[in-house]
Write a protein that holds these residues in place. Structure first.
Motif, PDB file in Angstrom:
ATOM      1  N   VAL A   1      17.790  11.313  10.072  1.00  0.00           N
ATOM      2  CA  VAL A   1      16.670  10.893  10.925  1.00  0.00           C
ATOM      3  C   VAL A   1      16.105  12.082  11.693  1.00  0.00           C
ATOM      4  CG1 VAL A   1      16.063   9.488  12.938  1.00  0.00           C
ATOM      5  CG2 VAL A   1      17.476   8.509  11.117  1.00  0.00           C
ATOM      6  N   ALA A   2      16.996  12.897  12.260  1.00  0.00           N
ATOM      7  CA  ALA A   2      16.562  14.065  13.038  1.00  0.00           C
ATOM      8  C   ALA A   2      15.731  15.009  12.174  1.00  0.00           C
ATOM      9  CB  ALA A   2      17.771  14.789  13.610  1.00  0.00           C
ATOM     10  N   ALA A   3      16.185  15.257  10.953  1.00  0.00           N
ATOM     11  CA  ALA A   3      15.460  16.164  10.060  1.00  0.00           C
ATOM     12  C   ALA A   3      14.102  15.591   9.668  1.00  0.00           C
ATOM     13  CB  ALA A   3      16.300  16.440   8.817  1.00  0.00           C
ATOM     14  N   ALA A   4      14.044  14.275   9.470  1.00  0.00           N
ATOM     15  CA  ALA A   4      12.776  13.638   9.092  1.00  0.00           C
ATOM     16  C   ALA A   4      11.741  13.758  10.205  1.00  0.00           C
ATOM     17  CB  ALA A   4      13.018  12.169   8.740  1.00  0.00           C
ATOM     18  N   PHE A   5      12.155  13.482  11.449  1.00  0.00           N
ATOM     19  CA  PHE A   5      11.218  13.585  12.569  1.00  0.00           C
ATOM     20  C   PHE A   5      10.858  15.043  12.860  1.00  0.00           C
ATOM     21  CE2 PHE A   5      12.112   9.172  13.205  1.00  0.00           C
ATOM     22  CZ  PHE A   5      10.988   8.681  13.861  1.00  0.00           C
TER      23      PHE A   5
ATOM     24  N   ALA B   1       8.941   4.795   5.892  1.00  0.00           N
ATOM     25  CA  ALA B   1       7.769   4.002   6.294  1.00  0.00           C
ATOM     26  C   ALA B   1       7.392   4.323   7.732  1.00  0.00           C
ATOM     27  CB  ALA B   1       8.072   2.514   6.135  1.00  0.00           C
ATOM     28  N   ALA B   2       8.412   4.509   8.589  1.00  0.00           N
ATOM     29  CA  ALA B   2       8.146   4.861   9.987  1.00  0.00           C
ATOM     30  C   ALA B   2       7.537   6.260  10.092  1.00  0.00           C
ATOM     31  CB  ALA B   2       9.441   4.787  10.794  1.00  0.00           C
ATOM     32  N   ILE B   3       8.045   7.193   9.312  1.00  0.00           N
ATOM     33  CA  ILE B   3       7.497   8.557   9.319  1.00  0.00           C
ATOM     34  C   ILE B   3       6.025   8.526   8.914  1.00  0.00           C
ATOM     35  CG2 ILE B   3       7.575  10.776   8.111  1.00  0.00           C
ATOM     36  CD1 ILE B   3       9.744  10.487  10.238  1.00  0.00           C
ATOM     37  N   ARG B   4       5.703   7.697   7.943  1.00  0.00           N
ATOM     38  CA  ARG B   4       4.318   7.577   7.485  1.00  0.00           C
ATOM     39  C   ARG B   4       3.409   7.105   8.621  1.00  0.00           C
ATOM     40  NH1 ARG B   4       5.250   4.180   3.714  1.00  0.00           N
ATOM     41  NH2 ARG B   4       5.685   5.744   2.129  1.00  0.00           N
ATOM     42  N   ARG B   5       3.859   6.073   9.343  1.00  0.00           N
ATOM     43  CA  ARG B   5       2.994   5.555  10.420  1.00  0.00           C
ATOM     44  C   ARG B   5       2.999   6.486  11.635  1.00  0.00           C
ATOM     45  NH1 ARG B   5       5.967   3.039  14.316  1.00  0.00           N
ATOM     46  NH2 ARG B   5       8.006   2.170  13.772  1.00  0.00           N
ATOM     47  N   PHE B   6       4.120   7.157  11.902  1.00  0.00           N
ATOM     48  CA  PHE B   6       4.144   8.118  13.015  1.00  0.00           C
ATOM     49  C   PHE B   6       3.178   9.262  12.734  1.00  0.00           C
ATOM     50  CE2 PHE B   6       7.866   6.016  14.633  1.00  0.00           C
ATOM     51  CZ  PHE B   6       7.914   6.360  15.974  1.00  0.00           C
TER      52      PHE B   6
ATOM     53  N   ALA C   1      10.469  17.294  10.711  1.00  0.00           N
ATOM     54  CA  ALA C   1       9.498  17.705   9.695  1.00  0.00           C
ATOM     55  C   ALA C   1       8.066  17.357  10.072  1.00  0.00           C
ATOM     56  CB  ALA C   1       9.855  17.073   8.353  1.00  0.00           C
ATOM     57  N   ILE C   2       7.894  16.393  11.001  1.00  0.00           N
ATOM     58  CA  ILE C   2       6.534  16.074  11.471  1.00  0.00           C
ATOM     59  C   ILE C   2       6.354  16.494  12.937  1.00  0.00           C
ATOM     60  CG2 ILE C   2       6.142  14.222   9.809  1.00  0.00           C
ATOM     61  CD1 ILE C   2       6.739  12.203  12.049  1.00  0.00           C
ATOM     62  N   GLY C   3       7.266  17.353  13.411  1.00  0.00           N
ATOM     63  CA  GLY C   3       7.111  17.947  14.740  1.00  0.00           C
ATOM     64  C   GLY C   3       7.451  17.041  15.898  1.00  0.00           C
ATOM     65  N   LEU C   4       8.338  16.057  15.689  1.00  0.00           N
ATOM     66  CA  LEU C   4       8.703  15.122  16.762  1.00  0.00           C
ATOM     67  C   LEU C   4      10.200  15.165  17.027  1.00  0.00           C
ATOM     68  CD1 LEU C   4       6.563  11.970  15.807  1.00  0.00           C
ATOM     69  CD2 LEU C   4       6.038  13.690  17.558  1.00  0.00           C
ATOM     70  N   GLU C   5      10.572  14.880  18.269  1.00  0.00           N
ATOM     71  CA  GLU C   5      11.976  14.748  18.660  1.00  0.00           C
ATOM     72  C   GLU C   5      12.391  13.303  18.427  1.00  0.00           C
ATOM     73  OE1 GLU C   5      15.591  14.476  19.716  1.00  0.00           O
ATOM     74  OE2 GLU C   5      14.695  16.494  19.665  1.00  0.00           O
ATOM     75  N   TRP C   6      13.342  13.095  17.513  1.00  0.00           N
ATOM     76  CA  TRP C   6      13.676  11.735  17.088  1.00  0.00           C
ATOM     77  C   TRP C   6      14.189  10.860  18.225  1.00  0.00           C
ATOM     78  CZ3 TRP C   6      18.472   9.342  17.172  1.00  0.00           C
ATOM     79  CH2 TRP C   6      19.574  10.154  17.467  1.00  0.00           C
TER      80      TRP C   6
END
Length: 227
Positions: free
Chosen positions: A161-165, A101-106, A167-172
């Motif tokens: 978490v690191a891999a999820a962030f 859900a956080a990845i979606r809003r980020f 994937a959208i180009g962000l540093e977790w």
């Protein structure tokens, strides 16, 4: 009380109804990897139960009902010990649902920090649709047998978490905080599972695991914009 009512008494009602009205029915109980508690060594079907929560105790009780009815009434019933299985349907009351859900809003531009508990926990996370395939295959067997359903690959939550962030180009680390108040004292530190019996008996293998699972969940999250 609600946990026991659903996991144990609910199953008891189904078993009793089947015994009386459909004695030849094939029944599967969705048991849990939590029944085995801390599993630094991969859990197998012969591992001892070490439940650490009311939920896990209820799931252990439900499985013991399966065993008892198989012996007493020869019911064609079995338990699938499901380790964590994720999909876009997972609500944000679960950690991976909260993360996606956080990845979606980020991805949509909302950068409010994500608060999580203990990032060092290790779990065997899988793709829920794979687990449905496994349960269906278990139900096709004439002789019921309890099986562990898991990927055999475990990850730290921090790595997930690191891999999820990533994937959208962000540093977790810039967007996630570990909050002591969200840590659970009785939480399981590590879970590992050995699904080799499922491979041997029903020819089942998880098709998605590890970072591939992360990428799948992130892609699904981004495809569904926040409400």
């Amino acid at each position: 009380e609600a946990t026991f009512a659903g996991a144990a008494f609910g199953l008891l009602n189904v078993l009793e109804a089947a015994r009386r009205e459909a004695p030849d029915a094939a029944l599967l109980n969705a048991a849990s990897g939590d029944c085995f508690g801390e599993t630094v060594e991969p859990a197998t079907e012969g591992s001892r139960f070490r439940p650490r929560s009311p939920y896990a105790v209820a799931k252990c009780s439900a499985h013991l009902l399966i065993e008892a009815n198989r012996i007493a009434y020869r019911q064609r019933a079995c338990s699938a010990f499901l380790f964590p299985h994720e999909s876009p349907l997972r609500p944000d009351s679960f950690v991976i649902g909260k993360l996606t859900a956080a990845i979606r809003r980020f991805a949509a531009g909302d950068r409010a920090p994500l608060e999580l508990g203990d990032l060092s926990v290790v779990r065997d996370w899988g793709w829920a649709p794979d687990y449905v395939v496994a349960m269906w295959a278990m139900l096709q067997r004439e002789t019921p047998e309890d099986l562990i359903i898991a990927t055999g690959t475990s990850m730290r939550l921090e790595d997930f978490v690191a891999a999820a962030f990533s994937a959208i180009g962000l540093e977790w680390r810039e967007h996630v905080t570990s909050v002591p108040g969200l840590r659970r004292p009785a939480d399981i530190a590590e879970q590992h599972a050995d699904p080799s019996r499922a491979a041997e008996l029903i020819g089942w293998h998880a098709s998605v695991a590890g970072e591939d699972l992360v990428k799948r969940l992130v892609a699904e999250a981004i495809a569904s914009p926040p409400a």
